[in-house]
Write an enzyme that holds these catalytic residues in place. Structure first.
Site, PDB file in Angstrom:
ATOM      1  N   LYS A  82       0.815  -1.217   0.000  1.00 13.26           N
ATOM      2  CA  LYS A  82       0.000   0.000   0.000  1.00 13.26           C
ATOM      3  C   LYS A  82       0.847   1.263   0.000  1.00 13.26           C
ATOM      4  O   LYS A  82       2.054   1.246   0.261  1.00 13.26           O
ATOM      5  CB  LYS A  82      -0.982  -0.024   1.171  1.00 13.26           C
ATOM      6  N   ARG A 124      -4.039  -9.989   4.309  1.00 11.80           N
ATOM      7  CA  ARG A 124      -4.454  -9.927   2.900  1.00 11.80           C
ATOM      8  C   ARG A 124      -3.228  -9.488   2.098  1.00 11.80           C
ATOM      9  O   ARG A 124      -2.711  -8.388   2.304  1.00 11.80           O
ATOM     10  CB  ARG A 124      -5.614  -8.945   2.745  1.00 11.80           C
TER      11      ARG A 124
END
Length: 295
Positions: free
Chosen positions: A230, A264
């Protein structure tokens, strides 16, 4: 390490059982979208999406998360029917190929219903069950739900998100949405929470959530973190998309120590190795190939 006090830590999700007191689940990301922030459409074609899911399980993933609509506001809106056309064929083919857990990444009740009928075990909702009807769909089917924090939800632009105390506000939101889920008839042992790193949050917000993750895991439900590659990692390390693996691993391991139980991830093999090592250091598992030479 003290237990995070997880509600119903031993859970049957789909065809697999997890003991979240001493086990981390690896969720692989498979996006059937043309604009996903990491893979940029590499798994948009049906055969590629299915192949990616099967490979992820072969690489050690316990779980495959299949999405047809990205979170970002920088995309064309699509209707529920198009989203269904993207995710249902992947779910059906992956269900036929593996006993791994399958989740559908959606905030729409109609998509969730179609996905469950195709074989999905979990609804992964980055909108926090705010779409009318989605909680009822989950309750009636008896599936697991992932309740995620975001301010605007998928496809909605939030300019310069601000919080007085991001961790307290995220925790408050998750408690409220969990209460809503319970009132809608979703069983407590079917609820997972996710603080939503980088979802309507800047780098400082996501770092603070990671630093104080114990305040999220203390809510009591198994906590999922979706940190993989991210922007808060990229901005922290000044790394482009393809060079964030080490930062992702570091943030994931720290999150495990602070109570996260589901990761995840994009890079399954790297995640599995780092998680197995972390579990061993924490005393949750033995070495896979210990030497018998004690000299």
């Amino acid at each position: 390490m003290p237990s995070p006090g997880i509600i119903s830590p031993v859970r049957r999700i789909g065809r697999r059982e997890f003991d979240f007191e001493r086990q981390i689940a690896i969720m692989a990301i498979v996006n059937r979208t043309p604009n996903s922030f990491h893979d940029q459409g590499r798994t948009y074609e049906l055969d590629r999406a299915v192949a990616a899911a099967v490979k992820a399980v072969d690489d050690g993933a316990d779980w495959v998360d299949i999405g047809g609509f990205a979170f970002s506001a920088a995309q064309a809106q699509i209707g529920a029917e198009e989203e269904i056309e993207r995710v249902v064929p992947v779910i059906a083919e992956v269900r036929a190929a593996t006993d791994a857990v399958i989740s559908v990444d959606t905030h729409r009740a109609a998509v969730a219903q179609a996905a469950i009928e195709a074989g999905a075990d979990v609804i992964n909702d980055t909108n926090g069950l705010r779409e009318p009807g989605i909680a009822e769909v989950a309750a009636e089917a008896g599936v697991t739900v992932i309740v995620t924090h975001s301010l605007g939800g998928p496809g909605r632009r939030v300019f310069r998100p601000s919080y007085s105390d991001v961790v307290s506000e995220v925790a408050g939101f998750l408690r409220e949405r969990v209460s809503f889920a319970l009132k809608a008839g979703i069983a407590a042992d079917r609820i997972i929470i996710d603080p939503g790193h980088d979802l309507n949050k800047n780098t400082f917000h996501s770092l603070e959530l990671t630093r104080r993750l114990e305040e999220i895991t203390a809510i009591g439900y198994p906590t999922l973190v979706a940190l993989s590659n991210k922007d808060f990692i990229g901005e922290t390390l000044d790394r482009p998309q393809g060079e964030r693996t080490e930062g992702t691993i570091a943030a994931n391991v720290l999150s495990i120590v602070k109570g996260a139980r589901i990761l995840r991830v994009h890079d399954v093999a790297a995640a599995v190795a780092s998680v197995r090592m972390t579990e061993a250091v924490l005393g949750w598992r033995g070495p896979i190939a210990p030497s018998h030479n004690l000299a």
